[in-house]
Design an enzyme around this catalytic site. Structure first.
Site, mmCIF file in Angstrom:
data_model
loop_
_atom_site.group_PDB
_atom_site.id
_atom_site.type_symbol
_atom_site.label_atom_id
_atom_site.label_comp_id
_atom_site.label_asym_id
_atom_site.label_seq_id
_atom_site.Cartn_x
_atom_site.Cartn_y
_atom_site.Cartn_z
ATOM 1 N N TRP A 474 0.870 -1.269 -0.077
ATOM 2 C CA TRP A 474 -0.220 -0.137 -0.025
ATOM 3 C C TRP A 474 0.675 1.431 -0.093
ATOM 4 C CZ3 TRP A 474 -0.398 3.941 3.583
ATOM 5 C CH2 TRP A 474 -1.508 4.831 3.359
ATOM 6 N N HIS A 475 2.071 1.205 0.895
ATOM 7 C CA HIS A 475 2.857 2.331 0.699
ATOM 8 C C HIS A 475 3.448 2.569 -0.803
ATOM 9 C CE1 HIS A 475 2.771 2.401 5.188
ATOM 10 N NE2 HIS A 475 2.890 3.511 5.238
ATOM 11 N N ASP A 476 4.083 1.517 -1.043
ATOM 12 C CA ASP A 476 4.782 1.802 -2.446
ATOM 13 C C ASP A 476 5.055 0.279 -2.787
ATOM 14 O OD1 ASP A 476 5.575 2.787 -4.624
ATOM 15 O OD2 ASP A 476 7.081 4.123 -3.951
#
Length: 590
Positions: A474-476
């Protein structure tokens, strides 16, 4: 689910998720009360998990003991020395200065400033514009509310429309068009498709699977195609690519929208399976607490397209959160909270204070620029340690500033989102507690929509791997963040195991139990520093380089021993801070 024998503190649906709001009348995270006189009934929750018993026993104060007088001396020496060491690493006289000086900008009073963190630089440089937008939005919102919203304090039945959602949606569309230009069409297409999945699936078992599959696919496609180009669909649409607004990367901020889309769909799905006594609940009475606002389904009529868009695109929280569930958002519109002027003034003051601290720190030391260039060749071991530590502090501080700004915007609009940072990053000795206090709104979202559906505490040793893999993605979608997620999962296991072996019930009477816990805290803190340096600062190679430098000499080992001693003292202070909170009736559970 039966009561579990042991619960860890990270992702426990059974814990008091509203403790940060309701544990004490003077706890600062709680700013609003529901506007209702009917606030006396017992809460009814859709949560089938038992609430774990929280340790609320208190110990006599240790602040005035000889042991803690010694700790005060350690603090009085270490804190100034740490700042001095970090400043020396940033000095123009340091041979490594030439490697990163091009990353520095002109600051105030003739000093250089480290504005090389792209995320914070984007916020800092655009802060005047954001403040202007807030100054336009808030008066318009309150004017619309005073004219169109009924004078009754609560909108208790489906026949009372939520008129504020029309203002929210109208302003959000204008705001997002200026932000992302014609890319708002892409956002609209994704958001509408998600709504169609919800409405077709309703209470069917395949609906959550389809929701997760669609939204995860969007994350990967956004990353793979860089937000897409209209020209890739058809040459005749190429002209739409000419207007991409102030922020060309709409797909970066869309990760937060994805969380809201999942929240709407799953809240809607669970509303079909809610116990009858909840659905028949007297809607004249506001939810008893913040946890009920999340768990009690909205009215069936509230799961409509307009309210969904108003929630998914709500301007104050769109870019960076904090994250609210759909049920909570609608509940705060039907049963508004009164947010005291004094509380708003306090949060404005806190935001300004944090902003000034950030400015001072970035003028005084250049930790981000140094870490970007890994410019610590031949630096003393302690300086390398301080570069790592202050990088983590600056990450915490920048996120605190960004999240508090947007939360404050929502508070001024009468919407209370969860406070994301409820403890300082260096006021954490538990890996599990750390993730309850860092990005708390995301943590609560993970608990509700990922952790509990996977089995909760019953399978904690296994599903934390799924949880942190999702958090990393989700962050990257990068290897270093996957490594971070898996390291976090790995480093949490020792605390879970130790917590089950050295329980307070068995070992609490041992005179040195507190010191044993402090030794465990030293290990936790070091492991969490390593994991976060990998994920958000210098990556795997940078951490390997730093660790090799640290343990390559006797001096490095002695430095490490001294750092462990300082962390041990810090852990003892943290223990007593929490005991002092409990004596005041505050139970943050982190």
């Amino acid at each position: 689910m039966p009561q579990e024998h042991e619960h860890h503190h990270l992702l426990d649906i059974n814990s008091r998720q509203d403790d940060s709001h309701h544990s004490s009348k003077d706890h600062s995270a709680f700013v609003g009360q529901a506007d209702t006189a009917h606030n006396h009934h017992e809460p009814i929750s859709t949560n089938k998990y038992s609430k774990r018993a929280q340790d609320r026993t208190t110990q006599p104060s240790l602040w005035n003991t000889k042991e803690f007088y010694f700790y005060y001396l350690v603090f009085a020496f270490c804190i100034p020395y740490m700042f001095r060491t970090a400043h020396e690493a940033s000095s123009e006289d340091n041979p490594n200065y030439e490697k990163y000086k091009d990353l520095l900008s002109d600051g105030f009073f003739g000093y250089k400033v480290d504005n090389s963190d792209g995320q914070y630089a984007g916020f800092r440089n655009n802060l005047p514009i954001l403040v202007a937008v807030v100054c336009i939005y808030i008066p318009l919102s309150h004017l619309f509310r005073s004219i169109f919203v009924p004078s009754t304090m609560a909108l208790k039945n489906p026949q009372q429309p939520l008129y504020r959602t029309y203002f929210f949606l109208s302003f959000s569309l204008i705001y997002l068009y200026f932000m992302y230009g014609n890319s708002i069409i892409k956002i609209g297409a994704i958001v509408t498709t998600n709504y169609v999945i919800a409405k077709i699936g309703r209470g069917a078992r395949w609906m959550p699977v389809a929701t997760w599959g669609f939204n995860l696919a969007v994350l990967f496609l956004n990353e793979g195609y860089g937000g897409y180009n209209f020209a890739d669909l058809h040459d005749s649409l190429a002209w739409l690519d000419e207007n991409k607004g102030m922020n060309r990367r709409w797909d970066v901020n869309f990760n937060f929208t994805m969380l809201r889309l999942v929240s709407f769909n799953l809240d809607y799905f669970w509303s079909f399976n809610a116990p009858r006594e909840i659905l028949m609940e007297d809607r004249d009475r506001a939810p008893n607490n913040d946890k009920d606002r999340v768990s009690i389904p909205a009215l069936a009529e509230d799961y409509c397209f307009i309210y969904y868009l108003a929630y998914a695109l709500y301007a104050p929280l769109y870019i960076a959160g904090p994250i609210m569930t759909f049920n909570d958002f609608i509940s705060q519109l039907r049963y508004p909270k009164t947010i005291p002027i004094k509380a708003l003034g306090m949060w404005i003051g806190r935001f300004i204070f944090a902003l000034l601290i950030m400015e001072f720190t970035n003028h005084y030391m250049y930790m981000v620029a140094i870490s970007k260039r890994q410019a610590w060749d031949d630096d003393p071991i302690l300086q390398i340690c301080m570069i790592g530590l202050f990088n983590l502090v600056l990450i915490w501080l920048k996120l605190l500033i960004i999240w508090r700004f947007f939360r404050l915007w929502a508070l001024l609009d009468g919407i209370e989102a969860p406070e994301n940072m409820i403890r300082c990053v260096i006021n954490n000795y538990s890996a599990l507690g750390f993730w309850r206090s860092w990005h708390k709104s995301f943590n609560l979202w993970i608990i509700r929509y990922v952790y509990v559906p996977l089995g909760g505490t019953r399978y904690a040793m296994y599903n934390i791997w799924v949880v942190f893999t999702f958090v990393a993605i989700w962050h990257d979608i990068q290897l270093r963040l996957l490594a971070w997620g898996w390291l976090i999962s790995l480093f949490i296991l020792p605390e879970i195991i130790a917590g089950r072996v050295f329980t307070k019930q068995k070992w609490g009477s041992w005179p040195y139990y507190r010191h044993l816990c402090a030794l465990g805290a030293v290990g936790n803190i070091l492991l969490m520093m390593i994991a976060n340096l990998v994920g958000f600062c210098i990556g795997l190679e940078g951490v390997k380089h730093m660790i090799l430098d640290l343990f390559a000499s006797v001096h490095g080992w002695m430095t490490m021993l001294g750092c462990c001693g300082a962390i041990f003292v810090c852990a003892q202070i943290q223990f007593e801070v929490r005991e002092a909170e409990k004596r005041r009736g505050i139970f943050l559970n982190c």
